[in-house]
Design a protein around this motif. Structure first.
Motif, PDB file in Angstrom:
ATOM      1  N   THR A 141       0.262  -0.836 -12.344  1.00 24.12           N
ATOM      2  CA  THR A 141       0.545  -2.028 -11.545  1.00 24.12           C
ATOM      3  C   THR A 141       0.791  -3.231 -12.437  1.00 24.12           C
ATOM      4  O   THR A 141       1.702  -4.034 -12.187  1.00 24.12           O
ATOM      5  N   SER A 142       0.005  -3.364 -13.505  1.00 24.65           N
ATOM      6  CA  SER A 142       0.183  -4.497 -14.421  1.00 24.65           C
ATOM      7  C   SER A 142       1.538  -4.430 -15.113  1.00 24.65           C
ATOM      8  O   SER A 142       2.214  -5.452 -15.293  1.00 24.65           O
ATOM      9  N   ALA A 143       1.954  -3.221 -15.510  1.00 21.32           N
ATOM     10  CA  ALA A 143       3.252  -3.060 -16.162  1.00 21.32           C
ATOM     11  C   ALA A 143       4.387  -3.417 -15.212  1.00 21.32           C
ATOM     12  O   ALA A 143       5.369  -4.067 -15.601  1.00 21.32           O
ATOM     13  N   CYS A 150       0.832  -1.201   0.000  1.00 20.33           N
ATOM     14  CA  CYS A 150       0.000   0.000   0.000  1.00 20.33           C
ATOM     15  C   CYS A 150       0.869   1.254   0.000  1.00 20.33           C
ATOM     16  O   CYS A 150       1.980   1.268   0.527  1.00 20.33           O
ATOM     17  N   ALA A 151       0.318   2.326  -0.572  1.00 14.76           N
ATOM     18  CA  ALA A 151       1.019   3.607  -0.572  1.00 14.76           C
ATOM     19  C   ALA A 151       0.977   4.269   0.806  1.00 14.76           C
ATOM     20  O   ALA A 151       1.659   5.286   1.013  1.00 14.76           O
ATOM     21  N   ASP A 152       0.229   3.725   1.728  1.00 20.81           N
ATOM     22  CA  ASP A 152       0.103   4.249   3.087  1.00 20.81           C
ATOM     23  C   ASP A 152       1.482   4.532   3.681  1.00 20.81           C
ATOM     24  O   ASP A 152       2.362   3.667   3.684  1.00 20.81           O
ATOM     25  N   SER A 153       1.659   5.740   4.209  1.00 23.12           N
ATOM     26  CA  SER A 153       2.965   6.163   4.713  1.00 23.12           C
ATOM     27  C   SER A 153       3.420   5.409   5.953  1.00 23.12           C
ATOM     28  O   SER A 153       4.593   5.472   6.337  1.00 23.12           O
ATOM     29  N   ARG A 154       2.498   4.668   6.574  1.00 19.42           N
ATOM     30  CA  ARG A 154       2.832   3.968   7.825  1.00 19.42           C
ATOM     31  C   ARG A 154       3.356   2.559   7.613  1.00 19.42           C
ATOM     32  O   ARG A 154       3.831   1.928   8.572  1.00 19.42           O
ATOM     33  N   VAL A 155       3.254   2.045   6.387  1.00 18.88           N
ATOM     34  CA  VAL A 155       3.548   0.621   6.185  1.00 18.88           C
ATOM     35  C   VAL A 155       4.569   0.407   5.063  1.00 18.88           C
ATOM     36  O   VAL A 155       4.396  -0.458   4.209  1.00 18.88           O
ATOM     37  N   ASP A 156       5.620   1.179   5.094  1.00 19.72           N
ATOM     38  CA  ASP A 156       6.687   1.032   4.107  1.00 19.72           C
ATOM     39  C   ASP A 156       7.334  -0.349   4.278  1.00 19.72           C
ATOM     40  O   ASP A 156       7.918  -0.643   5.316  1.00 19.72           O
ATOM     41  N   PRO A 157       7.230  -1.228   3.270  1.00 20.53           N
ATOM     42  CA  PRO A 157       7.761  -2.590   3.432  1.00 20.53           C
ATOM     43  C   PRO A 157       9.268  -2.630   3.660  1.00 20.53           C
ATOM     44  O   PRO A 157       9.766  -3.534   4.326  1.00 20.53           O
ATOM     45  N   VAL A 200       8.215  -9.939 -13.284  1.00 20.85           N
ATOM     46  CA  VAL A 200       8.128 -11.377 -13.540  1.00 20.85           C
ATOM     47  C   VAL A 200       8.872 -11.772 -14.807  1.00 20.85           C
ATOM     48  O   VAL A 200       9.669 -12.720 -14.804  1.00 20.85           O
ATOM     49  N   GLU A 201       8.638 -11.031 -15.898  1.00 21.87           N
ATOM     50  CA  GLU A 201       9.203 -11.447 -17.184  1.00 21.87           C
ATOM     51  C   GLU A 201      10.634 -10.952 -17.407  1.00 21.87           C
ATOM     52  O   GLU A 201      11.425 -11.651 -18.044  1.00 21.87           O
ATOM     53  N   GLN A 202      10.954  -9.778 -16.902  1.00 18.21           N
ATOM     54  CA  GLN A 202      12.296  -9.238 -17.134  1.00 18.21           C
ATOM     55  C   GLN A 202      13.264  -9.526 -15.989  1.00 18.21           C
ATOM     56  O   GLN A 202      14.415  -9.877 -16.218  1.00 18.21           O
ATOM     57  N   LEU A 203      12.788  -9.371 -14.765  1.00 19.68           N
ATOM     58  CA  LEU A 203      13.672  -9.589 -13.614  1.00 19.68           C
ATOM     59  C   LEU A 203      13.670 -11.033 -13.136  1.00 19.68           C
ATOM     60  O   LEU A 203      14.588 -11.459 -12.445  1.00 19.68           O
ATOM     61  N   GLY A 204      12.626 -11.778 -13.485  1.00 20.09           N
ATOM     62  CA  GLY A 204      12.583 -13.189 -13.106  1.00 20.09           C
ATOM     63  C   GLY A 204      12.428 -13.431 -11.618  1.00 20.09           C
ATOM     64  O   GLY A 204      13.054 -14.354 -11.063  1.00 20.09           O
ATOM     65  N   VAL A 205      11.601 -12.632 -10.955  1.00 22.12           N
ATOM     66  CA  VAL A 205      11.390 -12.844  -9.521  1.00 22.12           C
ATOM     67  C   VAL A 205      10.802 -14.231  -9.277  1.00 22.12           C
ATOM     68  O   VAL A 205      10.179 -14.824 -10.155  1.00 22.12           O
ATOM     69  N   GLU A 206      11.001 -14.717  -8.072  1.00 25.82           N
ATOM     70  CA  GLU A 206      10.533 -16.062  -7.719  1.00 25.82           C
ATOM     71  C   GLU A 206       9.302 -16.043  -6.823  1.00 25.82           C
ATOM     72  O   GLU A 206       8.644 -17.069  -6.651  1.00 25.82           O
ATOM     73  N   HIS A 207       8.998 -14.874  -6.247  1.00 19.97           N
ATOM     74  CA  HIS A 207       7.863 -14.746  -5.341  1.00 19.97           C
ATOM     75  C   HIS A 207       7.124 -13.444  -5.604  1.00 19.97           C
ATOM     76  O   HIS A 207       7.747 -12.406  -5.851  1.00 19.97           O
ATOM     77  N   VAL A 208       5.793 -13.505  -5.525  1.00 14.72           N
ATOM     78  CA  VAL A 208       4.956 -12.310  -5.557  1.00 14.72           C
ATOM     79  C   VAL A 208       4.188 -12.267  -4.244  1.00 14.72           C
ATOM     80  O   VAL A 208       3.482 -13.222  -3.902  1.00 14.72           O
ATOM     81  N   VAL A 209       4.329 -11.174  -3.505  1.00 16.39           N
ATOM     82  CA  VAL A 209       3.653 -11.029  -2.218  1.00 16.39           C
ATOM     83  C   VAL A 209       2.661  -9.876  -2.292  1.00 16.39           C
ATOM     84  O   VAL A 209       3.035  -8.745  -2.622  1.00 16.39           O
ATOM     85  N   VAL A 210       1.392 -10.160  -1.998  1.00 14.44           N
ATOM     86  CA  VAL A 210       0.406  -9.100  -1.809  1.00 14.44           C
ATOM     87  C   VAL A 210       0.437  -8.757  -0.324  1.00 14.44           C
ATOM     88  O   VAL A 210       0.126  -9.595   0.527  1.00 14.44           O
ATOM     89  N   PHE A 211       0.835  -7.523  -0.020  1.00 11.31           N
ATOM     90  CA  PHE A 211       1.154  -7.123   1.357  1.00 11.31           C
ATOM     91  C   PHE A 211       0.049  -6.216   1.896  1.00 11.31           C
ATOM     92  O   PHE A 211       0.146  -4.991   1.859  1.00 11.31           O
ATOM     93  N   GLY A 212      -1.021  -6.838   2.396  1.00 10.24           N
ATOM     94  CA  GLY A 212      -2.129  -6.069   2.952  1.00 10.24           C
ATOM     95  C   GLY A 212      -1.840  -5.581   4.358  1.00 10.24           C
ATOM     96  O   GLY A 212      -0.881  -6.008   4.999  1.00 10.24           O
ATOM     97  N   HIS A 213      -2.701  -4.693   4.855  1.00  6.76           N
ATOM     98  CA  HIS A 213      -2.467  -4.167   6.207  1.00  6.76           C
ATOM     99  C   HIS A 213      -3.764  -3.699   6.854  1.00  6.76           C
ATOM    100  O   HIS A 213      -4.758  -3.410   6.180  1.00  6.76           O
ATOM    101  N   ALA A 263       9.427  -3.274  -5.320  1.00  6.22           N
ATOM    102  CA  ALA A 263       8.209  -2.837  -4.651  1.00  6.22           C
ATOM    103  C   ALA A 263       7.257  -2.140  -5.612  1.00  6.22           C
ATOM    104  O   ALA A 263       7.659  -1.269  -6.385  1.00  6.22           O
ATOM    105  N   ILE A 264       5.991  -2.559  -5.564  1.00  9.11           N
ATOM    106  CA  ILE A 264       4.914  -1.897  -6.290  1.00  9.11           C
ATOM    107  C   ILE A 264       3.958  -1.374  -5.228  1.00  9.11           C
ATOM    108  O   ILE A 264       3.381  -2.148  -4.473  1.00  9.11           O
ATOM    109  N   ARG A 265       3.794  -0.056  -5.156  1.00 10.39           N
ATOM    110  CA  ARG A 265       2.925   0.511  -4.128  1.00 10.39           C
ATOM    111  C   ARG A 265       1.786   1.280  -4.791  1.00 10.39           C
ATOM    112  O   ARG A 265       2.004   2.075  -5.700  1.00 10.39           O
ATOM    113  N   ASN A 266       0.592   1.016  -4.321  1.00 14.88           N
ATOM    114  CA  ASN A 266      -0.578   1.726  -4.818  1.00 14.88           C
ATOM    115  C   ASN A 266      -1.601   1.831  -3.697  1.00 14.88           C
ATOM    116  O   ASN A 266      -1.377   1.333  -2.588  1.00 14.88           O
ATOM    117  N   VAL A 267      -2.729   2.460  -3.960  1.00 18.15           N
ATOM    118  CA  VAL A 267      -3.772   2.584  -2.952  1.00 18.15           C
ATOM    119  C   VAL A 267      -4.351   1.203  -2.643  1.00 18.15           C
ATOM    120  O   VAL A 267      -4.839   0.506  -3.533  1.00 18.15           O
TER     121      VAL A 267
END
Length: 217
Positions: A88-90, A44-51, A96-109, A64-68
């Protein structure tokens, strides 16, 4: 300069003289060799939860992808070759396709204003602003799922339930992206739903087998 801008500039000075000077080789290697994060985190873009702060990551660890409201929209293609804006889709596609990450985390709060806006909209209230209502409607199903589980739920309990269900809706939406689904099915990519209660200092992860969020530590 205002006090807050002075604070930011002082912060950079501290970073440059302390953190950067001690890790200069790391930054130069990351520039020279390129970033190779293993994890993409939708936060989240929330200023209190910077991962980066909450999870104490090093530079290069996390893309990191941060949005509302830390939302993942469903996959969609533009009609007639016309290109819209899919931030977010871009970012997901690149990670995933260029950097080849191994994990996607949806970080709710907890205490998420974006999810609260969605709840207001679902209850027939006008959502302030021009764009927030449309964006947060991505997870309207979170409200439906929370109410289906407990028709009498309301207030803070409804907020917390919708925040968790919103993570699950985003996990479902991740699987609508062909390049994500293919890698998940091939076993080269894993997706995770995490939920942070910053007021209590608690972090949990969704367990698909138990169908609930369980503490990570």
């Amino acid at each position: 300069m205002t006090p807050i801008l002075n604070k930011l500039i002082f912060g950079f000075t501290f970073f440059r003289e302390r953190y950067f000077s001690e890790r200069k080789d790391l930054y130069r290697r990351l520039v020279r060799e390129g970033q190779k994060p293993k994890v993409v985190m939708i936060a989240c873009a929330d200023s209190r939860v910077d991962p980066a702060i909450v999870l104490q990551t090093d530079p290069g660890d996390v893309f990191a992808i941060r949005n509302v409201a830390n939302l993942v929209p469903p996959y969609e293609e533009d009609e007639n070759g016309e290109i819209s804006y899919h931030g977010t889709s871009a970012a997901l596609e690149f990670a995933v396709e260029q950097l080849g990450v191994e994990h996607v985390v949806v970080f709710g709060h907890a205490h998420c204003s974006g999810v609260k806006a969605m709840i207001h909209g679902q209850e027939g209230n006008k959502v302030a602003g021009r764009f927030v209502g449309a964006w947060t409607s991505i997870v309207d199903k979170a409200y439906e799922h929370a109410k289906a589980a407990d028709p009498h739920i309301e207030g803070e309990d409804l907020d917390r339930a919708c925040e968790r269900h919103a993570v699950l809706v985003s996990l479902d939406n991740l699987m609508t992206f062909p390049f994500i689904r293919e890698r998940v099915e091939a076993g080269t990519l894993q997706i995770h739903g995490w939920y942070l209660d910053i007021a209590e200092g608690e972090l949990s992860s969704y367990d698909a087998n138990e169908k609930r969020f369980t503490p990570l530590m």
